[in-house]
Each structure stands twice: as structure tokens, then as C-alpha cells.
Scaffold this active site. Structure first.
Site, PDB file in Angstrom:
ATOM      1  N   ALA A 178       0.835  -1.205   0.000  1.00  0.00           N
ATOM      2  CA  ALA A 178       0.000   0.000   0.000  1.00  0.00           C
ATOM      3  C   ALA A 178       0.866   1.249   0.000  1.00  0.00           C
ATOM      4  CB  ALA A 178      -0.941  -0.006   1.202  1.00  0.00           C
ATOM      5  N   ASP A 179       1.928   1.247   0.800  1.00  0.00           N
ATOM      6  CA  ASP A 179       2.860   2.374   0.817  1.00  0.00           C
ATOM      7  C   ASP A 179       3.584   2.507  -0.513  1.00  0.00           C
ATOM      8  OD1 ASP A 179       3.475   3.610   3.757  1.00  0.00           O
ATOM      9  OD2 ASP A 179       2.757   1.554   3.927  1.00  0.00           O
ATOM     10  N   ILE A 180       4.100   1.390  -1.001  1.00  0.00           N
ATOM     11  CA  ILE A 180       4.870   1.443  -2.247  1.00  0.00           C
ATOM     12  C   ILE A 180       3.986   1.859  -3.411  1.00  0.00           C
ATOM     13  CG2 ILE A 180       6.102  -0.002  -3.920  1.00  0.00           C
ATOM     14  CD1 ILE A 180       7.260  -1.524  -1.495  1.00  0.00           C
ATOM     15  N   GLY A 183       3.332   5.506  -3.159  1.00  0.00           N
ATOM     16  CA  GLY A 183       4.547   6.212  -3.530  1.00  0.00           C
ATOM     17  C   GLY A 183       4.733   6.281  -5.029  1.00  0.00           C
TER      18      GLY A 183
END
Length: 406
Positions: A178-180, A183
């Protein structure tokens, strides 16, 4: 800031001449700014004087004293320590933002406004500034103030409902996807905003990226299946909901993954297993039949693959022209001749720990190549250097240090 056209000479990088002010921490923001740094932008990483980015303390494992987690997403940056909780620190930040091209931040929603560092304020100082805010749920909506972590986003965005074995518990994807993913969306949005600034009226804009939005967008065809049928897709392990066989099979010593993704591959697959009788079996004649009779097909194929080692199974598939692979671990991945040929295994020198290995950039250009030119910085390594560049003399810097601003 840039603004002048330039002609690449083969040594330039795509974003050379741009300044990125990175006020982000942990993963989503640093992953975004690392990509911008790989593309040649000058990335100034703003960190708290008392410890910096919290991932510096996320260990083991470490490279010497540096957290392996921190190292993974902070190359091609310079570190400047700055106490944004102080008025003087915020004044310094405004000086930096007034000359930056892009600002990336992932503080809790509303924090930058509390500090007087919001987009409306900074855009008055610098109308060309592109201001990218990253958060769990976005800057509006009933959940905007909720804390968010990757596992929550994988759950709330639907990914964990389709990941794992059928009738088994939900499973988190092994990296913070989810973060990647957010990003990557942030990087894409920043590049689009930079292009619009150059082709439009020269002004920047605000970008709002949320982890939840990114996960929902990534549901793609799974979301479409739901819209088309009204039935939420479930967990299927490594299987594909509309292709069969397209999954992992257990061998005598591991697993092999096969992808029978078109009708012309099916006969080849059957030949590879010496099961030509399956080619014209009315239960499996075309993909729609194989999907409808998946349980029967799985029983047959599980028994077939159980006779072979992984190496034997992969060889049989490849000899027949069937896409197949064993499941690699990290050691296997970075020893792969293909990964090495693509420069995806990189090493960078570091001033305190010798050298650091890391995954390379997947962006390959014919004229403006990416490069790893800076090691993941030591906390505050470039504070004096950067402030000198922005007009602070040594006496002013010493005073800021005495007052714990830097």
C-alpha cells in the site's frame, strides 16, 4: 528552480536541475522521493535532529549501524536536520520551500497547516511549487483523521480479501504494498504536475495521494468482476479467477508456477506432462471449460506434478514452450543472470559502513539514464552544506545549532 530548456547530452538525467524538498518519513514518501532522486533530482531530506526518520531505528537487520529498512529507500538524497516544531525551524523550511520545485510530506492531515507550512501559505512564497501530500485516507472524507498503516490499507482496500488460500485466513502481501503503490502514484502525479507547469502557466499545484485510494485503484479487474456480477471475489491462493491452469503446483521438493494463459499453450502443457489425453477431454477443451471444472483439473494436475522435482517440472514446461518458473527467494533473485544483466543488483559506497547492496532502479532510458550517485545519508550529513547553498553563513548555522533548530 529550473525553467530553462536543456538538450540532453547523454550524461544528463531526466530530472536534473530540479530540487525536491522531502519532508516525509518511513516508506511511502521516501520511496517516492528516492525514485525522483534516481531520475536525477536534487533531493533534500528533512529530518528531526533527535533521531531523524524513525526507520533509522528499525533494526535488526542493519548494515553496521544503519537500518537496512532505512537504507532501502533513501539513496540519492542529502540529509538536513531541522526542528519543524520550532518557529525558527519553520522559517528555515520556508526559505528552502521558496526555492524548491517540489515538496513531499506525509505528516498527519492538518499538521502542516498547524505549522503554517500548508500549500496555500507556501505557494504564496513560491507559486511554482508542486506540493504533494501523502496520507492514509486522504485530506477529505469521514476517515481523513484516522491513523493508517499498510496492513490496515491492505485490509480496507480489499487486497486481503483476495489474498491467501481459499477458506484460509486473510494474508498480507509480504512487502508494504500500500505504501509502495501510493509512492508510485505520487511520483507519477508529480511528474505530470511538473509537465503541466512547464507547458501551462508556469504555476505549481497541490497533489493529494492516499494509501487507501491507491489500494482501491489497484483492485482493477477484481473490482470489475464485482461490478459485473455483484459477487465479491474471494481468496484463491495462487490461482487466477478466469484462467486455468494458472497457479503454483507442489513438486517433490518445492513448487512450480505455470501460466497457461492462452489456448495454444494448453496442448503444449499437456504434452509436457505426457498427458495428451487431456487435450481433447471435453471437460478441459477450452479455457472456459477448465475454469468451470477447475476442481477436477486440479486433482489430476496435482498428482502429475507430485511426481517431479521442481527442476524437472520447470525443464519439462520450458522444453514444451510453456511459461513456468520455480518460486525464487531473495538469494535466488539477486543471483539471477537476468536480474544482474539488467543492473538490478547495485552496490553504493557509504562513508561509515563501507558499501551497501540494494535493488537497482527499474527505469531504463536510452538517453537520460538513472544512476545511484549518493549513498543513503547519515543523519544530518549535509546540513551545513545545504544551508550554505541557501544563503546561510557559518555564523548563522552555528546559532541555529546552538538553539537546537538543526
Amino acid at each position: 528552480m529550473t525553467g530553462e530548456a536543456r538538450t540532453p547530452d547523454g550524461d544528463d538525467q531526466p530530472l536534473e536541475g530540479l530540487t525536491i524538498l522531502d519532508a516525509s518519513r518511513v516508506l511511502v514518501g521516501p520511496f517516492c522521493t528516492m525514485q525522483l532522486g534516481d531520475l536525477g533530482a536534487e533531493v533534500i531530506k528533512i529530518e528531526r535532529p533527535d533521531g531523524g526518520d524513525q526507520t533509522r531505528g528499525w533494526h535488526p537487520p542493519t548494515y553496521g549501524e544503519e537500518s537496512a529498512y532505512y537504507v532501502s529507500v533513501n539513496r540519492n538524497k542529502r540529509s538536513l536536520t531541522l526542528n519543524l516544531a520550532s518557529e525558527e525551524g519553520r522559517e528555515v523550511f520556508c526559505d528552502l520551500a521558496s526555492e524548491a520545485d517540489v515538496l513531499v510530506e506525509n505528516f498527519r492531515v492538518g499538521k502542516m497547516e498547524e505549522w503554517g507550512l500548508d500549500y496555500s501559505t507556501l505557494s504564496e512564497l513560491n507559486p511554482e511549487l508542486i506540493y504533494c501530500s501523502l496520507s492514509g485516507y486522504g485530506e477529505w472524507g469521514p476517515q481523513k483523521d484516522r491513523p493508517a498503516y499498510d496492513i490496515m490499507m491492505q485490509a480496507e482496500g480489499g487486497l486481503m480479501s483476495i489474498t491467501g488460500e481459499e477458506n484460509g485466513p486473510p494474508v498480507r502481501v509480504g512487502v508494504a504494498i500500500a505504501d509502495i503503490g501510493a509512492g508510485m502514484y505520487a511520483t507519477q502525479a508529480i511528474l505530470a504536475a511538473l509537465l503541466y507547469r512547464e507547458l501551462g502557466d508556469g504555476n505549481g499545484q497541490k497533489i493529494d495521494i492516499s494509501l487507501l485510494d491507491g489500494q482501491v485503484a489497484w483492485m482493477s479487474y477484481m473490482a470489475s468482476y464485482y461490478f459485473a456480477t455483484g459477487d465479491p471475489p474471494g481468496r484463491m491462493g495462487s490461482q487466477h479467477p478466469t484462467i486455468a491452469p494458472y497457479q503454483a503446483f507442489e513438486t517433490t521438493d518445492g513448487y512450480v508456477v505455470v501460466a497457461t494463459a492462452s489456448e495454444n499453450i494448453w496442448p503444449k502443457f499437456c504434452h509436457a506432462l505426457d498427458r495428451e489425453d487431456l487435450i481433447d477431454d471435453e471437460r478441459f477443451a477450452v479455457n472456459a471449460d477448465r475454469v468451470a471444472n477447475r476442481s477436477e483439473l486440479d486433482q489430476i494436475l496435482n498428482a502429475e506434478f507430485a511426481q517431479y522435482s521442481t527442476t524437472e517440472a520447470v525443464a519439462r514446461m520450458e522444453d514444451a514452450g510453456v511459461p513456468a518458473s520455480r518460486v525464487r527467494d531473495m538469494e535466488d533473485v539477486f543471483e539471477s543472470p537476468q536480474v544482474q544483466a539488467r543492473n538490478m543488483h547495485q552496490t553504493v559506497d557509504h562513508p561509515t559502513i563501507g558499501s551497501v547492496e540494494m535493488a537497482g532502479s527499474p527505469m531504463h532510458f536510452s538517453r537520460t539514464p538513472t544512476a545511484i550517485e549518493r549513498h543513503p545519508p547519515v543523519l544530518g550529513e549535509h546540513t551545513k552544506e545545504i544551508l550554505n547553498e541557501f544563503g546561510y553563513d557559518d555564523e548563522m548555522i552555528a546559532e541555529l545549532a546552538d538553539r537546537d533548530v538543526i
